[in-house]
Design a protein around this motif. Sequence first.
Motif, PDB file in Angstrom:
ATOM      1  N   ARG A 163       0.897  -1.131  -0.047  1.00 32.16           N
ATOM      2  CA  ARG A 163      -0.032  -0.261  -0.094  1.00 32.16           C
ATOM      3  C   ARG A 163       0.910   1.136   0.061  1.00 32.16           C
ATOM      4  O   ARG A 163       0.404   2.429  -0.228  1.00 32.16           O
ATOM      5  CB  ARG A 163      -0.955  -0.109   1.167  1.00 32.16           C
ATOM      6  CG  ARG A 163      -1.913  -1.311   0.890  1.00 32.16           C
ATOM      7  CD  ARG A 163      -2.641  -1.172   2.369  1.00 32.16           C
ATOM      8  NE  ARG A 163      -2.122  -1.848   3.429  1.00 32.16           N
ATOM      9  CZ  ARG A 163      -2.737  -1.822   4.647  1.00 32.16           C
ATOM     10  NH1 ARG A 163      -3.844  -1.695   4.862  1.00 32.16           N
ATOM     11  NH2 ARG A 163      -2.124  -2.186   5.648  1.00 32.16           N
ATOM     12  N   GLY A 164       2.048   1.272   0.501  1.00 34.41           N
ATOM     13  CA  GLY A 164       2.899   2.366   0.243  1.00 34.41           C
ATOM     14  C   GLY A 164       2.570   3.247   1.408  1.00 34.41           C
ATOM     15  O   GLY A 164       1.758   3.140   2.134  1.00 34.41           O
ATOM     16  N   SER A 165       3.478   4.216   1.703  1.00 32.75           N
ATOM     17  CA  SER A 165       3.482   5.055   2.659  1.00 32.75           C
ATOM     18  C   SER A 165       2.609   6.128   2.242  1.00 32.75           C
ATOM     19  O   SER A 165       2.571   6.496   1.098  1.00 32.75           O
ATOM     20  CB  SER A 165       4.973   5.574   3.179  1.00 32.75           C
ATOM     21  OG  SER A 165       5.455   6.293   1.911  1.00 32.75           O
ATOM     22  N   PRO A 166       2.272   7.037   3.315  1.00 31.81           N
ATOM     23  CA  PRO A 166       1.544   8.253   2.920  1.00 31.81           C
ATOM     24  C   PRO A 166       2.222   9.023   1.914  1.00 31.81           C
ATOM     25  O   PRO A 166       1.666   9.616   1.002  1.00 31.81           O
ATOM     26  CB  PRO A 166       1.207   9.065   4.141  1.00 31.81           C
ATOM     27  CG  PRO A 166       1.324   7.913   5.449  1.00 31.81           C
ATOM     28  CD  PRO A 166       2.427   6.921   4.817  1.00 31.81           C
ATOM     29  N   THR A 167       3.483   9.351   2.018  1.00 33.65           N
ATOM     30  CA  THR A 167       4.289  10.090   1.027  1.00 33.65           C
ATOM     31  C   THR A 167       4.223   9.437  -0.341  1.00 33.65           C
ATOM     32  O   THR A 167       4.044   9.956  -1.445  1.00 33.65           O
ATOM     33  CB  THR A 167       5.673  10.394   1.587  1.00 33.65           C
ATOM     34  OG1 THR A 167       5.736  10.992   2.991  1.00 33.65           O
ATOM     35  CG2 THR A 167       6.323  11.144   0.724  1.00 33.65           C
ATOM     36  N   GLU A 168       4.309   8.203  -0.328  1.00 33.07           N
ATOM     37  CA  GLU A 168       4.423   7.256  -1.652  1.00 33.07           C
ATOM     38  C   GLU A 168       3.241   7.580  -2.352  1.00 33.07           C
ATOM     39  O   GLU A 168       3.056   7.847  -3.467  1.00 33.07           O
ATOM     40  CB  GLU A 168       4.756   5.926  -1.403  1.00 33.07           C
ATOM     41  CG  GLU A 168       6.402   5.722  -1.136  1.00 33.07           C
ATOM     42  CD  GLU A 168       6.664   4.302  -0.684  1.00 33.07           C
ATOM     43  OE1 GLU A 168       7.706   3.912  -0.973  1.00 33.07           O
ATOM     44  OE2 GLU A 168       5.851   3.734   0.176  1.00 33.07           O
ATOM     45  N   ARG A 169       1.947   7.115  -1.646  1.00 31.43           N
ATOM     46  CA  ARG A 169       0.747   7.353  -2.187  1.00 31.43           C
ATOM     47  C   ARG A 169       0.543   8.821  -2.363  1.00 31.43           C
ATOM     48  O   ARG A 169      -0.151   9.037  -3.865  1.00 31.43           O
ATOM     49  CB  ARG A 169      -0.253   6.803  -0.824  1.00 31.43           C
ATOM     50  CG  ARG A 169      -1.626   6.880  -1.450  1.00 31.43           C
ATOM     51  CD  ARG A 169      -2.212   6.168  -2.560  1.00 31.43           C
ATOM     52  NE  ARG A 169      -2.082   4.654  -2.418  1.00 31.43           N
ATOM     53  CZ  ARG A 169      -3.067   3.880  -2.002  1.00 31.43           C
ATOM     54  NH1 ARG A 169      -4.258   4.727  -1.848  1.00 31.43           N
ATOM     55  NH2 ARG A 169      -2.909   2.905  -1.768  1.00 31.43           N
ATOM     56  N   LEU A 170       0.748   9.820  -1.818  1.00 32.75           N
ATOM     57  CA  LEU A 170       0.514  11.238  -2.362  1.00 32.75           C
ATOM     58  C   LEU A 170       1.130  11.267  -3.597  1.00 32.75           C
ATOM     59  O   LEU A 170       0.664  12.131  -4.301  1.00 32.75           O
ATOM     60  CB  LEU A 170       0.850  12.092  -1.311  1.00 32.75           C
ATOM     61  CG  LEU A 170       0.829  13.497  -1.450  1.00 32.75           C
ATOM     62  CD1 LEU A 170      -0.848  13.501  -1.668  1.00 32.75           C
ATOM     63  CD2 LEU A 170       1.208  14.558  -0.378  1.00 32.75           C
ATOM     64  N   ALA A 171       2.338  10.940  -3.770  1.00 33.96           N
ATOM     65  CA  ALA A 171       3.274  11.367  -4.829  1.00 33.96           C
ATOM     66  C   ALA A 171       2.571  10.809  -6.370  1.00 33.96           C
ATOM     67  O   ALA A 171       2.517  11.339  -7.168  1.00 33.96           O
ATOM     68  CB  ALA A 171       4.687  10.608  -4.933  1.00 33.96           C
ATOM     69  N   LEU A 172       1.830   9.574  -6.031  1.00 35.91           N
ATOM     70  CA  LEU A 172       1.400   8.871  -7.200  1.00 35.91           C
ATOM     71  C   LEU A 172       0.127   9.708  -7.674  1.00 35.91           C
ATOM     72  O   LEU A 172      -0.372   9.979  -8.609  1.00 35.91           O
ATOM     73  CB  LEU A 172       1.047   7.526  -6.894  1.00 35.91           C
ATOM     74  CG  LEU A 172       2.246   6.617  -7.046  1.00 35.91           C
ATOM     75  CD1 LEU A 172       1.801   4.929  -6.604  1.00 35.91           C
ATOM     76  CD2 LEU A 172       2.757   6.513  -8.533  1.00 35.91           C
ATOM     77  N   ILE A 173      -0.753   9.872  -6.418  1.00 33.85           N
ATOM     78  CA  ILE A 173      -2.085  10.827  -6.476  1.00 33.85           C
ATOM     79  C   ILE A 173      -1.508  12.171  -7.282  1.00 33.85           C
ATOM     80  O   ILE A 173      -2.749  12.617  -8.020  1.00 33.85           O
ATOM     81  CB  ILE A 173      -2.802  10.878  -5.466  1.00 33.85           C
ATOM     82  CG1 ILE A 173      -3.198   9.608  -4.898  1.00 33.85           C
ATOM     83  CG2 ILE A 173      -4.101  11.866  -5.480  1.00 33.85           C
ATOM     84  CD1 ILE A 173      -3.833   9.618  -3.440  1.00 33.85           C
ATOM     85  N   GLN A 174      -0.706  12.620  -6.897  1.00 35.07           N
ATOM     86  CA  GLN A 174      -0.264  13.915  -7.471  1.00 35.07           C
ATOM     87  C   GLN A 174       0.081  13.862  -8.878  1.00 35.07           C
ATOM     88  O   GLN A 174      -0.333  14.847  -9.933  1.00 35.07           O
ATOM     89  CB  GLN A 174       0.845  14.508  -6.687  1.00 35.07           C
ATOM     90  CG  GLN A 174       0.642  15.061  -5.420  1.00 35.07           C
ATOM     91  CD  GLN A 174       1.757  15.814  -4.405  1.00 35.07           C
ATOM     92  OE1 GLN A 174       2.883  15.039  -4.515  1.00 35.07           O
ATOM     93  NE2 GLN A 174       1.708  16.755  -3.841  1.00 35.07           N
ATOM     94  N   ALA A 175       0.771  12.833  -9.414  1.00 33.31           N
ATOM     95  CA  ALA A 175       1.154  12.643 -10.577  1.00 33.31           C
ATOM     96  C   ALA A 175      -0.159  12.388 -11.395  1.00 33.31           C
ATOM     97  O   ALA A 175      -0.169  13.106 -12.589  1.00 33.31           O
ATOM     98  CB  ALA A 175       1.950  11.326 -10.939  1.00 33.31           C
ATOM     99  N   ALA A 176      -1.115  11.607 -10.898  1.00 30.58           N
ATOM    100  CA  ALA A 176      -2.316  11.467 -11.629  1.00 30.58           C
ATOM    101  C   ALA A 176      -3.001  12.968 -11.834  1.00 30.58           C
ATOM    102  O   ALA A 176      -3.799  13.107 -12.622  1.00 30.58           O
ATOM    103  CB  ALA A 176      -3.178  10.379 -10.915  1.00 30.58           C
ATOM    104  N   ASP A 177      -3.174  13.640 -10.523  1.00 32.08           N
ATOM    105  CA  ASP A 177      -3.918  14.894 -10.735  1.00 32.08           C
ATOM    106  C   ASP A 177      -3.112  15.977 -11.742  1.00 32.08           C
ATOM    107  O   ASP A 177      -4.051  16.527 -12.438  1.00 32.08           O
ATOM    108  CB  ASP A 177      -3.687  15.596  -9.530  1.00 32.08           C
ATOM    109  CG  ASP A 177      -4.659  16.588  -8.909  1.00 32.08           C
ATOM    110  OD1 ASP A 177      -5.733  16.574  -9.081  1.00 32.08           O
ATOM    111  OD2 ASP A 177      -4.162  17.943  -8.964  1.00 32.08           O
ATOM    112  N   ALA A 178      -1.820  15.994 -11.892  1.00 31.81           N
ATOM    113  CA  ALA A 178      -1.046  16.701 -12.903  1.00 31.81           C
ATOM    114  C   ALA A 178      -1.650  16.188 -14.223  1.00 31.81           C
ATOM    115  O   ALA A 178      -1.960  17.179 -15.184  1.00 31.81           O
ATOM    116  CB  ALA A 178       0.352  16.586 -12.556  1.00 31.81           C
ATOM    117  N   ALA A 179      -1.776  14.920 -14.237  1.00 29.03           N
ATOM    118  CA  ALA A 179      -1.981  14.408 -15.833  1.00 29.03           C
ATOM    119  C   ALA A 179      -3.437  14.929 -15.987  1.00 29.03           C
ATOM    120  O   ALA A 179      -3.738  15.278 -17.244  1.00 29.03           O
ATOM    121  CB  ALA A 179      -1.756  13.045 -15.832  1.00 29.03           C
TER     122      ALA A 179
END
Length: 239
Positions: A163-179
């Motif tokens: 599931r990843g750490s909160p920081t790791e999860r946030l980075a992927l969500i931010q990448a999707a949001d930017a896209a």
Amino acid sequence: MVLVYGWMAVGGVYMLWGAGAVSMFRARLPEAPLMWWPEMSFVGMALTMSPMVIGMVGIWLVPASDWWGRISVTLVALGLSGFIAGVVWDAGYGVALYGDRVVHRAAGFGQPLRSERFADIRRTETSCVATGRNGKGAEASYILEFTSGARVDIWRRGPMGRRGSPTERLALIQAADAAAIRNGAVRAPRRKPDGALIGEPGCIARLADALTIPPPIIAPLFNVDRSELRPGEYGGDGA
């Protein structure tokens, strides 16, 4: 009693932790994801809970049949079969995140793996809901809708998995949001069937506190298009 107490011992463990342990989703991925988790469908949950339901019926039915042994054996067989069917139904159900895409598989038999690129996001829907005692916790949802019509929540997490750490999860969500922003995707709040917004004011601050991430970093993920709001919904952080 065998079904009722048996389900309490085995079914409860499966609901909390076992779904990840028996999941075949990760093994079917072509390459290692950054994170992944199994999911549980309504059908799968209903089937895995069937021993409890059948057991409750049996508490009445077996005495009514004058303790006929065949009835008891049949009920136990039905309950066990239902539980196994539920486990198998959801065994391949899950979500995996990569740096530029989501790979997911629906519940059921013979479902294929599907890959959705962040570049194909056409809509996002977000929400933040208060949870826990006195509503001091928070649970977020960030749903991606793709041009294929697929909808995947990349914030909500199933049991176990990577599931990843909160920081790791946030980075992927931010990448999707930017896209999504680059694609000009619609950014909308999640709504209940009656059209009401899902969420409460102050929830994003609670979420940031729970994840130990500054609110200004998280809050932009919940921005929505003004055109997706109704009169009286402008402002606030509950969407």
